[in-house]
Motif scaffolding. Structure first.
Motif, short mmCIF file in Angstrom:
data_model
loop_
_atom_site.label_atom_id
_atom_site.label_comp_id
_atom_site.label_asym_id
_atom_site.label_seq_id
_atom_site.Cartn_x
_atom_site.Cartn_y
_atom_site.Cartn_z
N SER A 48 45.25 33.25 50.00
CA SER A 48 45.00 34.11 48.84
C SER A 48 46.02 33.90 47.72
CB SER A 48 45.00 35.58 49.26
OG SER A 48 46.25 35.95 49.79
N ARG A 51 47.14 27.94 45.18
CA ARG A 51 46.21 27.51 44.13
C ARG A 51 46.16 25.98 44.13
NH1 ARG A 51 44.72 31.82 41.06
NH2 ARG A 51 46.08 33.65 41.18
N SER A 53 45.02 22.04 43.54
CA SER A 53 44.61 21.28 42.36
C SER A 53 43.33 20.51 42.67
CB SER A 53 45.72 20.29 41.97
OG SER A 53 46.92 20.96 41.70
N ASP A 127 41.59 28.07 38.03
CA ASP A 127 42.65 28.96 38.51
C ASP A 127 42.34 29.57 39.88
OD1 ASP A 127 40.58 30.56 37.70
OD2 ASP A 127 41.87 32.07 36.73
N ALA A 128 41.32 29.07 40.55
CA ALA A 128 40.90 29.65 41.83
C ALA A 128 41.92 29.39 42.94
CB ALA A 128 39.55 29.07 42.24
N THR A 129 42.00 30.32 43.87
CA THR A 129 42.88 30.17 45.03
C THR A 129 42.11 29.47 46.16
OG1 THR A 129 42.22 32.28 46.00
CG2 THR A 129 44.06 32.32 44.43
N THR A 130 42.84 29.14 47.21
CA THR A 130 42.18 28.55 48.37
C THR A 130 41.19 29.54 48.97
OG1 THR A 130 44.13 27.22 48.87
CG2 THR A 130 42.55 27.54 50.65
N ASP A 132 39.42 31.66 47.37
CA ASP A 132 38.22 31.61 46.52
C ASP A 132 37.35 30.40 46.91
OD1 ASP A 132 39.04 33.84 45.04
OD2 ASP A 132 40.18 32.60 43.63
#
Length: 212
Positions: A48, A51, A53, A127-130, A132
């Motif tokens: 959570s 982030r 790439s 900008d999503a997290t893992t 997401d």
């Protein structure tokens, strides 16, 4: 001389009888990994917060582990190019390759069977997290009240980071499936060891009397 010989026989047998009795605490959970130069590295942040790439490969493995040093890595060597081959790049988004390893039957909670390992390519916002990315391709996810990831694609159905007893050859075997030993008496190995010593001792005494 006979007493000394029996003592030399008794010590190693008693040591062997106690082998595998010491228990260690393990935990059944989803571990989070990052691919670095072809090698899996245990993630230093939770999904959570991480982030990734565009082009990153991240993995999850369900297993029973004592700690991060003991944790089982995701299996499979597929890289980003293979996992995301059918997911073309798109402006305003990033692609994250995910390796999902649901573990082995010995790591599964009682009554559950782990799904087959698989890979997925998540296309998410820059900008999503893992977390997401995982939710986009491997739902439903389940978290506990402390935001610990408990289930991916609904597996396991219940439980979250529970403690599992491990001992000797039974390591990674759920506590409910382990053979229990009573604390009220000696172990079977100990009794067997003493029995062997008694037999050998009797044979030694008989040999001495025969020679006499």
């Amino acid at each position: 001389m006979i007493r000394r010989a029996l003592l030399l026989l008794l010590v190693p047998l008693l040591l062997c009888a106690g082998t595998g009795r010491a228990e260690a605490a393990g935990y059944r959970y989803w571990s989070f990994w990052e691919r670095d130069g072809g090698q899996w590295v245990y993630a230093t942040q939770g999904p959570s917060l991480a982030r990734p790439s565009d082009g990153d490969v991240q993995g999850f493995r369900f297993a029973v582990s004592e700690d991060s040093a003991d944790a089982a890595q995701p299996r499979g060597k597929a890289g980003f190019a293979t996992i995301c081959a059918k997911t073309p790049a798109r402006e305003g988004s990033k692609r994250v390759a995910l390796v999902l390893d649901f573990g082995t039957p010995s790591d599964a909670p009682g009554g559950e069977t782990p799904p087959a390992a698989r890979t997925a390519c998540a296309r998410v916002s820059p900008d999503a997290t893992t977390a997401d990315a995982l939710a986009a391709v491997a739902g439903p996810l389940r978290y506990d009240t402390n935001a610990l990831l408990c289930a991916i694609s609904g597996y396991p159905e219940k439980g979250c980071g529970e403690q599992v007893a491990q001992s000797g050859e039974e390591k990674r075997k759920p506590a409910a499936e382990q053979d229990t030993a009573s604390d009220e008496g000696p172990s079977l190995g100990l009794v067997a060891g003493i029995g062997v010593v008694a037999i050998l001792g009797g044979a030694a005494i008989w040999q001495v009397r025969r020679r006499g």
